[in-house]
Scaffold this active site. Structure first.
Site, PDB file in Angstrom:
ATOM      1  N   GLU A 184      -8.984  68.253  18.830  1.00 47.37           N
ATOM      2  CA  GLU A 184      -9.205  67.485  17.468  1.00 47.37           C
ATOM      3  C   GLU A 184      -8.865  68.870  15.472  1.00 47.37           C
ATOM      4  O   GLU A 184      -8.253  67.988  14.994  1.00 47.37           O
ATOM      5  CB  GLU A 184     -10.821  67.192  17.784  1.00 47.37           C
ATOM      6  N   ASP A 218     -11.815  61.115  16.067  1.00 44.70           N
ATOM      7  CA  ASP A 218     -11.811  62.407  16.985  1.00 44.70           C
ATOM      8  C   ASP A 218     -10.886  62.523  17.451  1.00 44.70           C
ATOM      9  O   ASP A 218     -10.009  63.608  17.954  1.00 44.70           O
ATOM     10  CB  ASP A 218     -13.311  62.766  17.010  1.00 44.70           C
ATOM     11  N   ASP A 257      -6.140  66.973  12.961  1.00 45.56           N
ATOM     12  CA  ASP A 257      -6.886  66.937  11.816  1.00 45.56           C
ATOM     13  C   ASP A 257      -5.369  67.679  10.533  1.00 45.56           C
ATOM     14  O   ASP A 257      -5.409  66.799   9.911  1.00 45.56           O
ATOM     15  CB  ASP A 257      -7.868  67.598  10.901  1.00 45.56           C
ATOM     16  N   GLU A 282      -7.615  62.034  16.334  1.00 46.45           N
ATOM     17  CA  GLU A 282      -7.130  63.143  15.734  1.00 46.45           C
ATOM     18  C   GLU A 282      -6.898  64.668  16.801  1.00 46.45           C
ATOM     19  O   GLU A 282      -5.548  65.216  16.787  1.00 46.45           O
ATOM     20  CB  GLU A 282      -7.700  63.996  15.231  1.00 46.45           C
TER      21      GLU A 282
END
Length: 231
Positions: free
Chosen positions: A45, A118, A49, A121
């Protein structure tokens, strides 16, 4: 649907990730806590991101050559937000495939914005690691970039609380606060927020949601529109 049977989700994503990596991307920390030795997706994650942020920043920069930095930031902020990513994850039916702990699943974790965002990502991060930067970038642009052309989503997802605060400060109207009223049953509350600027209470522009933060954001959005029309 079993969490381990995610081939249909991979088809919808249009990527060729190996099963082990994909399951890693779908593993929430609550599942790892109940299954010692199984890695969760938090590191993926973290990577995803950054993959997401850079790809969208490049796209916003390319699509809007005449926009000032502040407006570029606003567009970028909306489409990489948890709210927007969760919307995309729901359209792909990601939720049922996420590996969650029993407690998190009982409380509807598979449909929580934060967990859905999340996980998406983490999928971006996994694609970057296993398939390379360009494939990960193409996936982000295919799934997320279309939101940049959706004015309704851009409007709904803006950081209205910050915009209202800046507007109030620029116009020197006084302090901005919010009042919150709670209604509904204990297990499914509804919060209604009202913006108060100085001594003026904006009863005509309240916001309602299942959590206080979103209720305040909706109230700020409505109040911003009222103030803009009065300028």
């Amino acid at each position: 649907m079993k969490n381990s049977d995610s081939s249909d989700l991979l088809k919808r994503l249009g990527v060729d990730l190996d099963s082990e990596t994909f399951q890693h991307a779908l593993t929430h920390s609550s599942y790892s806590f109940e299954h010692p030795g199984v890695p969760n997706n938090e590191r993926l994650e973290f990577l995803g991101d950054s993959v997401l942020s850079l790809a969208i920043a490049e796209e916003v920069y390319r699509l809007y050559p005449d926009l000032a930095e502040g407006e570029l930031v606003k567009k970028h902020h909306v489409v990489v937000s948890s709210w927007a990513l969760a919307k995309i994850a729901r359209s792909l039916n990601v939720g049922p495939h996420i590996r969650l702990g029993k407690g998190e699943r009982k409380t509807g974790g598979q449909n929580k914005d934060s967990i859905l965002a999340d996980t998406l990502e983490a999928i971006f991060g996994a694609c970057y690691l296993k398939l390379g930067r360009e494939t990960a970038r193409e996936l982000v642009l295919r799934l997320v970039a279309p939101l940049l052309a959706d004015e309704e989503i851009l409007d709904a997802g803006r950081d209205w609380k910050t915009e209202l605060q800046e507007m109030v400060q620029n116009q020197k109207k006084g302090d901005l606060t919010y009042t919150i009223e709670r209604s509904g049953p204990e297990h499914s509350p509804v919060y209604t927020a009202t913006a108060v600027i100085g001594t003026q209470r904006f009863e005509q522009s309240t916001g309602s949601a299942s959590n206080k933060k979103e209720a305040e954001r909706q109230a700020a959005r409505a109040t911003c529109k009222i103030l803009k029309t009065s300028l």
